[in-house]
Write an enzyme that holds these catalytic residues in place. Structure first.
Site, short mmCIF file in Angstrom:
data_model
loop_
_atom_site.label_atom_id
_atom_site.label_comp_id
_atom_site.label_asym_id
_atom_site.label_seq_id
_atom_site.Cartn_x
_atom_site.Cartn_y
_atom_site.Cartn_z
N SER A 174 0.81 -1.16 -0.05
CA SER A 174 -0.10 0.11 -0.03
C SER A 174 1.09 1.22 -0.10
O SER A 174 2.12 0.99 0.45
CB SER A 174 -0.75 -0.01 1.42
OG SER A 174 -1.64 1.20 1.38
N TYR A 204 -1.54 -0.68 10.87
CA TYR A 204 -1.62 -1.02 8.93
C TYR A 204 -0.43 -0.42 8.46
O TYR A 204 0.29 -1.22 7.83
CB TYR A 204 -2.92 -0.45 8.43
CG TYR A 204 -3.14 -0.65 7.22
CD1 TYR A 204 -3.70 -2.09 6.74
CD2 TYR A 204 -3.09 0.38 6.04
CE1 TYR A 204 -3.86 -2.18 5.35
CE2 TYR A 204 -3.42 -0.01 4.85
CZ TYR A 204 -3.76 -1.58 4.49
OH TYR A 204 -3.95 -1.50 3.19
P1 NAP Z 1 -10.98 -6.80 0.16
O1 NAP Z 1 -11.89 -6.52 -0.89
O2 NAP Z 1 -11.45 -6.42 1.45
O3 NAP Z 1 -10.28 -8.08 -0.05
C1 NAP Z 1 -9.43 -8.66 0.83
C2 NAP Z 1 -9.11 -10.16 0.45
O4 NAP Z 1 -8.16 -10.66 1.31
C3 NAP Z 1 -10.39 -10.90 0.14
O5 NAP Z 1 -10.23 -11.82 -0.92
C4 NAP Z 1 -10.25 -11.46 1.59
O6 NAP Z 1 -10.99 -12.94 1.28
C5 NAP Z 1 -8.87 -11.76 1.81
N1 NAP Z 1 -8.70 -11.97 3.12
C6 NAP Z 1 -8.88 -11.28 4.19
N2 NAP Z 1 -8.69 -12.04 5.55
C7 NAP Z 1 -8.30 -13.29 5.14
C8 NAP Z 1 -7.92 -14.26 5.92
N3 NAP Z 1 -7.91 -14.23 7.02
N4 NAP Z 1 -7.61 -15.42 5.28
C9 NAP Z 1 -7.55 -15.62 3.89
N5 NAP Z 1 -7.96 -14.83 3.07
C10 NAP Z 1 -8.16 -13.19 3.78
O7 NAP Z 1 -9.71 -5.57 -0.13
P2 NAP Z 1 -8.91 -5.43 -1.39
O8 NAP Z 1 -8.90 -3.93 -1.56
O9 NAP Z 1 -8.96 -6.17 -2.59
O10 NAP Z 1 -7.25 -5.53 -0.70
C11 NAP Z 1 -6.41 -6.54 -1.24
C12 NAP Z 1 -4.89 -5.93 -0.73
O11 NAP Z 1 -4.85 -4.54 -1.33
C13 NAP Z 1 -4.99 -5.99 0.56
O12 NAP Z 1 -3.67 -6.38 0.96
C14 NAP Z 1 -4.98 -4.48 0.95
O13 NAP Z 1 -4.34 -4.09 2.06
C15 NAP Z 1 -4.29 -3.86 -0.24
N6 NAP Z 1 -4.67 -2.39 -0.63
C16 NAP Z 1 -6.04 -2.11 -0.78
C17 NAP Z 1 -6.32 -0.76 -1.03
C18 NAP Z 1 -7.60 -0.30 -1.05
O14 NAP Z 1 -8.01 0.97 -1.12
N7 NAP Z 1 -8.68 -1.07 -1.38
C19 NAP Z 1 -5.45 0.33 -0.95
C20 NAP Z 1 -4.05 -0.22 -0.78
C21 NAP Z 1 -3.73 -1.57 -0.46
P3 NAP Z 1 -12.04 -13.64 2.36
O15 NAP Z 1 -12.55 -12.35 2.99
O16 NAP Z 1 -12.84 -14.60 1.60
O17 NAP Z 1 -11.16 -14.44 3.28
#
Ligand code: NAP
Length: 260
Positions: A143, A156
């Protein structure tokens, strides 16, 4: 030669493991790598999401709570039974925010585990076979919070800085192996994680959904959220042969929010 005439580099014969591949950024990455020819394994907790993804790309779904180390070790074994992972995408993550005084040990541990320790454990598990093969890609979705500080996000930011630090250190260790290790650092991306942040802004400030979303958008000079497909495009680029010299880097995709 027009850009459209340039042959696309393909990933056929490569196996990719995408954590959190059932929705959001991970889903976009899984679809993109499959489109580029890779056989994709997705893992996460939500059976339906994973099944839908795996079915749509002809890949594999492994249900696993990555916060559970024994379950993660079992998933590693199941993955190895499918084949050698050539591309590891450490995408699964969680975000929670709280002022320092309300960041309890359990919250700190949860956030560190998913965002830093899981990428470390999976990278340790899958890189030896990549090294033996002389080719591999480790891409961690960190991030821009891994590069700077934001309010109410000490856990975080610490976890994402850890993921970036691991990436940089491993680049030194793996320099001569054919394996590249990089971090992709998005700003706000239009996924459930951003939806949850918007809901929190609404709750804490009393603003409506549109104003709360605008508050997130206004953090970027482009005044918008990044789309998951933009992150997937960066991951796909890092998997190409042409990207073999990109190693130990942080690729920031945030519309210019953090200038490094
Ligand atoms: P999201 O829609 O909340 O998806 C998170 C993913 O992580 C889901 O597929 C979830 O699957 C999985 N996950 C969460 N807890 C888990 C666990 N205990 N075991 C296995 N899988 C787990 O978020 P996203 O935005 O796609 O985020 C993906 C990555 O990008 C993350 O690392 C996040 O920090 C990073 N990121 C996101 C943003 C943003 O603004 N969205 C910005 C910067 C970085 P399940 O719930 O099915 O387990």
């Amino acid at each position: 030669m027009k850009p459209s005439d340039v042959p696309q580099e393909r990933l056929s014969g490569r196996i990719a493991l995408v954590t959190g591949g059932g929705r959001g950024i991970g889903l976009a990455i899984a679809l993109r790598l499959a489109r580029d020819g890779a056989r994709v394994i997705v893992t996460g907790r939500t059976h339906d999401d994973l099944d839908r993804t795996a079915q749509s790309i002809g890949g594999h779904a492994l249900v696993c709570d990555l916060a559970d180390r024994a379950a993660t070790d079992a998933m590693i074994t199941q993955t190895r039974a499918i084949g050698r992972v050539d591309i590891l995408v450490n995408n699964a993550g969680i975000a929670e925010s709280a002022p320092l005084g309300k960041t309890d040990d359990a919250m700190w541990d949860r956030i560190m585990e998913l965002n830093a320790t899981v990428p470390f454990r999976l990278t340790r598990a899958f890189t030896p076979a990549m090294i033996d093969a002389g080719w591999g890609r480790v891409i961690t979705i960190a991030s821009n919070a891994g590069l700077t500080g934001y309010g109410y996000t000490s856990a975080y930011c610490a976890a994402k800085h850890a993921a970036v630090g691991m990436t940089r250190a491993l680049a030194v260790d793996l320099g001569r192996t054919g394996v590249t290790v990089n971090a992709v650092c998005p700003g706000w991306v239009a996924t459930r994680m951003a939806d949850e942040a918007i809901a929190r802004i609404q709750e804490r400030t009393g603003r409506d959904a549109a104003a709360s979303r605008a508050a997130l958008e206004s953090m970027s000079p482009q005044r918008r959220l990044v789309e998951p497909e933009e992150v997937a495009a960066a991951v796909a680029m890092l998997c190409t042969e042409g990207a073999r010299g990109i190693h130990g880097q942080t690729l920031v995709i945030d519309g210019g929010q953090v200038l490094k």
